[in-house]
Scaffold this active site. Structure first.
Site, PDB file in Angstrom:
ATOM      1  N   ARG A  37     -33.380   9.344  21.922  1.00 33.02           N
ATOM      2  CA  ARG A  37     -34.333   9.800  20.906  1.00 33.02           C
ATOM      3  C   ARG A  37     -33.824   9.528  19.495  1.00 33.02           C
ATOM      4  NH1 ARG A  37     -36.696  15.188  23.911  1.00 33.02           N
ATOM      5  NH2 ARG A  37     -38.471  14.093  24.823  1.00 33.02           N
ATOM      6  N   LYS A 233     -47.471  19.609  40.906  1.00 35.87           N
ATOM      7  CA  LYS A 233     -48.758  20.282  41.123  1.00 35.87           C
ATOM      8  C   LYS A 233     -49.974  19.472  40.707  1.00 35.87           C
ATOM      9  CE  LYS A 233     -46.760  24.525  39.662  1.00 35.87           C
ATOM     10  NZ  LYS A 233     -46.874  25.086  38.338  1.00 35.87           N
ATOM     11  N   GLY A 391     -40.698  12.019  30.756  1.00 32.57           N
ATOM     12  CA  GLY A 391     -40.272  13.037  31.711  1.00 32.57           C
ATOM     13  C   GLY A 391     -39.348  12.506  32.791  1.00 32.57           C
ATOM     14  N   GLY A 414     -44.954  15.138  27.964  1.00 31.41           N
ATOM     15  CA  GLY A 414     -46.186  15.915  27.757  1.00 31.41           C
ATOM     16  C   GLY A 414     -47.191  15.146  26.911  1.00 31.41           C
TER      17      GLY A 414
HETATM   18  P1  AMP Z   1     -43.740  17.625  37.422  1.00 31.79           P
HETATM   19  O1  AMP Z   1     -43.003  18.483  36.425  1.00 31.79           O
HETATM   20  O2  AMP Z   1     -45.087  18.119  37.778  1.00 31.79           O
HETATM   21  O3  AMP Z   1     -43.697  16.164  37.091  1.00 31.79           O
HETATM   22  O4  AMP Z   1     -42.914  17.789  38.774  1.00 31.79           O
HETATM   23  C1  AMP Z   1     -41.604  17.361  38.944  1.00 31.79           C
HETATM   24  C2  AMP Z   1     -41.027  18.122  40.081  1.00 31.79           C
HETATM   25  O5  AMP Z   1     -41.806  17.919  41.251  1.00 31.79           O
HETATM   26  C3  AMP Z   1     -39.631  17.687  40.423  1.00 31.79           C
HETATM   27  O6  AMP Z   1     -38.739  18.712  40.117  1.00 31.79           O
HETATM   28  C4  AMP Z   1     -39.686  17.416  41.934  1.00 31.79           C
HETATM   29  O7  AMP Z   1     -38.578  17.966  42.621  1.00 31.79           O
HETATM   30  C5  AMP Z   1     -40.959  18.115  42.340  1.00 31.79           C
HETATM   31  N1  AMP Z   1     -41.536  17.552  43.565  1.00 31.79           N
HETATM   32  C6  AMP Z   1     -41.871  16.276  43.798  1.00 31.79           C
HETATM   33  N2  AMP Z   1     -42.308  16.122  45.057  1.00 31.79           N
HETATM   34  C7  AMP Z   1     -42.246  17.322  45.651  1.00 31.79           C
HETATM   35  C8  AMP Z   1     -42.566  17.791  46.950  1.00 31.79           C
HETATM   36  N3  AMP Z   1     -43.022  16.985  47.889  1.00 31.79           N
HETATM   37  N4  AMP Z   1     -42.396  19.109  47.212  1.00 31.79           N
HETATM   38  C9  AMP Z   1     -41.925  19.928  46.247  1.00 31.79           C
HETATM   39  N5  AMP Z   1     -41.606  19.548  44.989  1.00 31.79           N
HETATM   40  C10 AMP Z   1     -41.768  18.243  44.695  1.00 31.79           C
END
Ligand code: AMP
Length: 435
Positions: A37, A233, A391, A414
């Site tokens: 950064r 999610k 990210g 984000g």
């Molecule tokens: P996000 O912040 O929504 O991009 O999510 C990232 C997180 O999703 C990471 O910490 C991963 O460990 C988690 N993740 C990815 N795939 C899975 C999965 N199949 N089950 C649970 N967590 C997951």
């Protein structure tokens, strides 16, 4: 890109310029562990220095308490602890005042910047206090002052007018080059301009680059256009999924969010991550893809385990099963080998690829293969514009050494997601239009 940039400004010699940067770099034991950064901010700063501007740099670092304000505000997490009787507000404040000036200070950033910019950077130990005011007033042409962490004042995130006025008193011109916080509407990212306190407001080279590559690729992609989404999610990416379906030819969904889609299709997903409230939404998106003639790809095989690894990078026993037939006592934690091949093949034939979110629990080496495979596919894509939206996916590409093989790795997770959603970012919307 129709916003003015620093290049559109005439006669910067002697002008006082306030530059909002994103110096929120990862730190360990007082040392910067990734200076990307800082490096990303250099072109704008160097340009302003060469033009003879008097430069004030500002940024946030982490999520501190408002230890520089008259009133120290507690965050939601603290309030919960206080309400539960686990601690007192006084104890939290006392600890914050002791620890945060050392842990969340921008002093190490100032030191590194000073090395990179030939000894032309001084550090102010406050933001709107005596030290900052004196150092900004004494700043010479072609030199910089970096202010202390903006978020030591609650006024920054709350867009306090008086605080904005004090920041505005440092400058004739405002430059936003903090793409990582451009989706936030805070005092230094947008309000200082929105309140009419600075009339000349432009973006720096970093924001210009982020916008040119990402917004232009989204608006005018070369086809085939493949979008890859992963992460935990579905709920976090509702609008992203919907907006991307309209623009891309193929939408690939992996990671934890895939299981809600697989369940919506009638698959058996065992104990995998699922958001039952979003099943109908997923059905809607599957129907939308079909109606628009778009391809929506989900994993066909999945790496499963009986338990989520604890610690997350600890040992884990896995096997691979069909994604729609996960045994009742197993959870899906990464995409399987067959899926990796299918996704990589799609990337290989694409002309535009955007990617956000890991394909599995990539923090664990056994469950990182899907994420690595996607990163490799992007790095190997010939003649395609490849964009990684910040990210975890950006960190994965950088750690794998693929940074120079990918067209653009965004500095804002984000902020880039909000661009993918089709949103206008407040830190960019407030800037002057060209002409
Ligand atoms: P996000 O912040 O929504 O991009 O999510 C990232 C997180 O999703 C990471 O910490 C991963 O460990 C988690 N993740 C990815 N795939 C899975 C999965 N199949 N089950 C649970 N967590 C997951």
């Amino acid at each position: 890109m129709n916003k003015m940039t620093v290049k559109d400004l005439k006669d910067l010699k002697g002008k006082r310029v306030l530059v909002r940067c994103d110096f929120n770099v990862p730190m360990k034991d007082g040392a910067i562990t990734d200076e990307n950064r800082i490096i990303g901010a250099l072109p704008t700063i160097k340009y302003l220095m060469e033009q003879g501007a008097k430069i004030t740099l500002c940024s946030h670092m982490g999520k501190p308490h408002s230890i520089f304000s008259d009133e120290v505000k507690l965050n939601k997490k603290d309030k919960k602890k206080v309400d539960a009787g686990e601690t007192t507000a006084e104890a939290i404040i006392e600890k914050a005042k002791k620890d945060e000036p050392k842990k969340l200070t921008l002093a190490p950033v100032a030191k590194r910047l000073n090395e990179l910019l030939g000894g032309k950077v001084t550090f102010a130990t406050d933001v709107v206090g005596k030290d900052a005011q004196e150092k900004v007033a004494a700043c010479k042409e072609g030199e910089c002052v970096l202010l202390e962490n903006l978020r030591f004042h609650w006024e920054e995130e709350k867009k306090d007018l008086e605080f904005c006025k004090k920041l505005a008193s440092y400058c004739d011109i405002y430059v936003n080059d903090a793409f990582g916080t451009a989706h936030r509407s805070h005092a230094s990212t947008a309000a200082i301009v929105e309140y009419g306190l600075v009339k000349t407001a432009v973006c720096g080279f970093l924001i210009e680059k982020e916008l040119t590559v990402m917004a232009d690729s989204l608006e005018h992609p070369t086809h085939p256009f493949v979008a890859i989404l992963g992460g935990a999610k579905v709920a976090d990416k509702l609008n992203v999924i919907s907006n991307l379906l309209e623009k891309c030819d193929t939408l690939i969904i992996g990671g934890g969010m895939a299981y809600t889609f697989l369940k919506a299709q009638g698959g058996k997903i065992g104990t995998s991550l699922v958001d039952d409230e979003k099943i109908d939404y997923c059905k809607e998106m599957i129907a939308k893809a079909k109606a628009q003639g778009k391809e929506l790809l989900l994993p066909v095989d999945t790496v499963v385990s009986k338990e989520f690894p604890d610690p997350i990078d600890g040992p884990v026993t896995v096997k691979t099963v069909k994604s729609s037939e996960i045994p009742d006592d197993y959870m899906g934690l990464d995409i399987g080998e067959e899926t990796r091949k299918i996704f990589a093949e799609k990337v290989k034939n694409a002309k535009t690829v955007i990617w956000n979110g890991p394909m599995g629990v990539f923090e664990n080496p056994t469950l990182a293969k899907g994420t690595v495979a996607v990163a490799e596919a992007l790095a190997a894509a010939k003649g395609a514009t490849t964009i990684v939206g910040g990210g975890d996916s950006a960190a994965a590409c950088t750690q794998l050494g693929f940074a120079d093989k990918i067209t653009h790795i965004s500095t804002g997770g984000g902020a880039s997601l909000e661009l993918f959603e089709g949103k206008v970012l407040p830190g960019i919307a407030c800037l002057n239009e060209k002409n």
